[in-house]
Write an enzyme that holds these catalytic residues in place. Structure first.
Site, short mmCIF file in Angstrom:
data_model
loop_
_atom_site.label_atom_id
_atom_site.label_comp_id
_atom_site.label_asym_id
_atom_site.label_seq_id
_atom_site.Cartn_x
_atom_site.Cartn_y
_atom_site.Cartn_z
N HIS A 5 0.33 -1.42 0.18
CA HIS A 5 0.28 0.16 0.15
C HIS A 5 0.39 1.18 -0.20
O HIS A 5 2.43 1.59 0.50
CB HIS A 5 -0.91 0.20 1.07
CG HIS A 5 -0.86 -0.22 2.62
ND1 HIS A 5 -0.14 -0.98 3.55
CD2 HIS A 5 -0.13 1.11 3.49
CE1 HIS A 5 0.37 -1.01 4.44
NE2 HIS A 5 0.55 0.19 4.78
N HIS A 78 4.22 7.01 3.48
CA HIS A 78 5.36 6.55 3.10
C HIS A 78 4.68 5.20 2.19
O HIS A 78 3.59 5.50 2.22
CB HIS A 78 4.45 5.48 4.53
CG HIS A 78 3.55 4.57 5.41
ND1 HIS A 78 2.30 5.24 5.24
CD2 HIS A 78 2.33 3.33 4.78
CE1 HIS A 78 1.46 4.67 5.83
NE2 HIS A 78 1.75 3.83 5.58
N GLU A 128 8.14 1.02 5.74
CA GLU A 128 6.93 0.59 6.05
C GLU A 128 7.11 -1.25 5.85
O GLU A 128 6.66 -0.77 4.28
CB GLU A 128 5.27 0.35 5.89
CG GLU A 128 4.27 -0.86 7.06
CD GLU A 128 3.30 -0.17 6.92
OE1 GLU A 128 2.52 0.71 6.70
OE2 GLU A 128 2.58 -1.12 6.60
C1 LIG Z 1 -2.48 1.97 10.52
C2 LIG Z 1 -0.97 1.12 11.21
C3 LIG Z 1 0.49 1.58 9.91
C4 LIG Z 1 -0.13 0.00 8.93
O1 LIG Z 1 -1.01 -0.91 9.42
O2 LIG Z 1 -0.34 0.58 7.37
C5 LIG Z 1 0.57 2.32 9.42
O3 LIG Z 1 1.17 3.17 7.81
S1 LIG Z 1 0.37 3.54 10.58
C6 LIG Z 1 1.46 4.87 9.89
C7 LIG Z 1 1.85 5.91 11.09
N1 LIG Z 1 3.29 5.76 12.42
C8 LIG Z 1 4.02 5.54 11.53
O4 LIG Z 1 4.84 6.60 10.49
C9 LIG Z 1 5.40 5.41 12.59
C10 LIG Z 1 6.81 5.19 11.67
N2 LIG Z 1 7.14 6.55 11.70
C11 LIG Z 1 7.67 7.14 13.62
O5 LIG Z 1 7.87 6.56 13.83
C12 LIG Z 1 8.40 8.33 13.08
O6 LIG Z 1 6.91 9.42 12.19
C13 LIG Z 1 9.62 8.81 12.21
C14 LIG Z 1 9.50 8.75 10.85
C15 LIG Z 1 10.56 8.68 12.98
C16 LIG Z 1 9.71 10.65 12.74
O7 LIG Z 1 9.23 10.63 13.95
P1 LIG Z 1 9.94 12.34 14.29
O8 LIG Z 1 11.63 12.47 14.24
O9 LIG Z 1 9.52 12.31 15.81
O10 LIG Z 1 9.71 13.57 13.97
P2 LIG Z 1 10.70 14.40 12.56
O11 LIG Z 1 9.62 15.40 12.04
O12 LIG Z 1 11.42 15.03 13.51
O13 LIG Z 1 11.67 13.68 11.65
C17 LIG Z 1 12.69 13.05 11.67
C18 LIG Z 1 13.11 12.79 9.78
O14 LIG Z 1 12.36 12.74 9.62
C19 LIG Z 1 11.34 13.38 8.54
N3 LIG Z 1 10.23 12.09 8.43
C20 LIG Z 1 9.77 12.28 9.73
N4 LIG Z 1 8.32 11.67 8.18
C21 LIG Z 1 8.56 10.84 7.61
C22 LIG Z 1 7.79 10.50 6.09
N5 LIG Z 1 7.08 10.23 6.16
N6 LIG Z 1 8.79 10.48 5.00
C23 LIG Z 1 9.72 10.75 4.98
N7 LIG Z 1 10.71 11.87 5.75
C24 LIG Z 1 10.14 11.70 6.92
C25 LIG Z 1 11.37 14.29 8.80
O15 LIG Z 1 11.09 15.18 7.44
C26 LIG Z 1 13.29 14.52 9.14
O16 LIG Z 1 13.56 14.95 8.77
P3 LIG Z 1 14.37 16.04 9.14
O17 LIG Z 1 13.52 17.49 8.49
O18 LIG Z 1 15.64 16.01 7.60
O19 LIG Z 1 15.10 16.08 9.51
CO CO Z 2 0.66 1.45 5.82
#
Ligand SMILES: CC[C@@H](C(=O)O)C(=O)SCCNC(=O)CCNC(=O)[C@H](O)C(C)(C)COP(=O)(O)OP(=O)(O)OC[C@H]1O[C@@H](n2cnc3c(N)ncnc32)[C@H](O)[C@@H]1OP(=O)(O)O
Ligand code: CO
Length: 135
Positions: A5, A78, A128
């Site tokens: 997905h 994602h 993921e």
């Molecule tokens: C329904 C369940 C499941 C399924 O069954 O399908 C799902 O899909 S649930 C979907 C939601 N859950 C998640 O996203 C869990 C995994 N994600 C995380 O743990 C966090 O989002 C993260 C990726 C660790 C980022 O969290 P955090 O570090 O607290 O946020 P920041 O904003 O500081 O991000 C750090 C860094 O990462 C970049 N980032 C954040 N999210 C994304 C993204 N989706 N795609 C790409 N890049 C991402 C963010 O821009 C930061 O980068 P810099 O700005 O360069 O520092």
């Molecule tokens: Co998902």
């Protein structure tokens, strides 16, 4: 691995479902809340054998999707790849130097076990991996 997905972060699930329904000509086939991820999901098929679309909306005012929306607004969030053995794949990816965001698989939506990789080790795309749970 096969693309299972595409996760799309949305602020308003009902509004986004209506938009996708106009676009695709079909509605969501399932909504599911995953409290551990602080999200409610809504699934759409996108053609025979094609990857699904998974709308992910924040559930409550915290969690990763809320933070993503605050920072970037709605959009592709994602990519999820289905694997046959998520534990073996986690080990393979770990040994290959990818940063996994969890030690064990966790409960996902749509009857899956899931594990996320940090986008900094996947070229800036949140990845993921998921495995269907035995029914
Ligand atoms: C329904 C369940 C499941 C399924 O069954 O399908 C799902 O899909 S649930 C979907 C939601 N859950 C998640 O996203 C869990 C995994 N994600 C995380 O743990 C966090 O989002 C993260 C990726 C660790 C980022 O969290 P955090 O570090 O607290 O946020 P920041 O904003 O500081 O991000 C750090 C860094 O990462 C970049 N980032 C954040 N999210 C994304 C993204 N989706 N795609 C790409 N890049 C991402 C963010 O821009 C930061 O980068 P810099 O700005 O360069 O520092
Ligand atoms: Co998902």
């Amino acid at each position: 691995m096969r693309l299972e997905h595409i996760g799309i972060a949305v602020a308003d699930l009902t509004q986004s479902e209506a938009l996708l329904q106009r676009l695709l000509g079909r509605g969501s086939y399932k909504r599911e809340t995953v409290a551990e991820q602080s999200v409610t999901t809504s699934f759409f098929t996108a053609g025979d054998g094609a990857a699904k679309l998974e709308l992910v909306a924040p559930e409550g005012h915290a969690g990763p999707v809320q933070k993503y929306l605050d920072k970037r607004g709605p959009g592709i969030h994602h990519l999820a790849f289905e694997v046959d053995d998520i534990v073996a794949e986690m080990q393979r990816l770990r040994e290959d130097g990818f940063e996994l965001l969890q030690d064990q698989p966790s409960e996902g939506a749509d009857n899956k076990l899931v594990c996320f990789l940090h986008p900094k080790s996947t070229g800036g795309v949140l990845v993921e991996i998921c495995q269907s749970r035995p029914t």
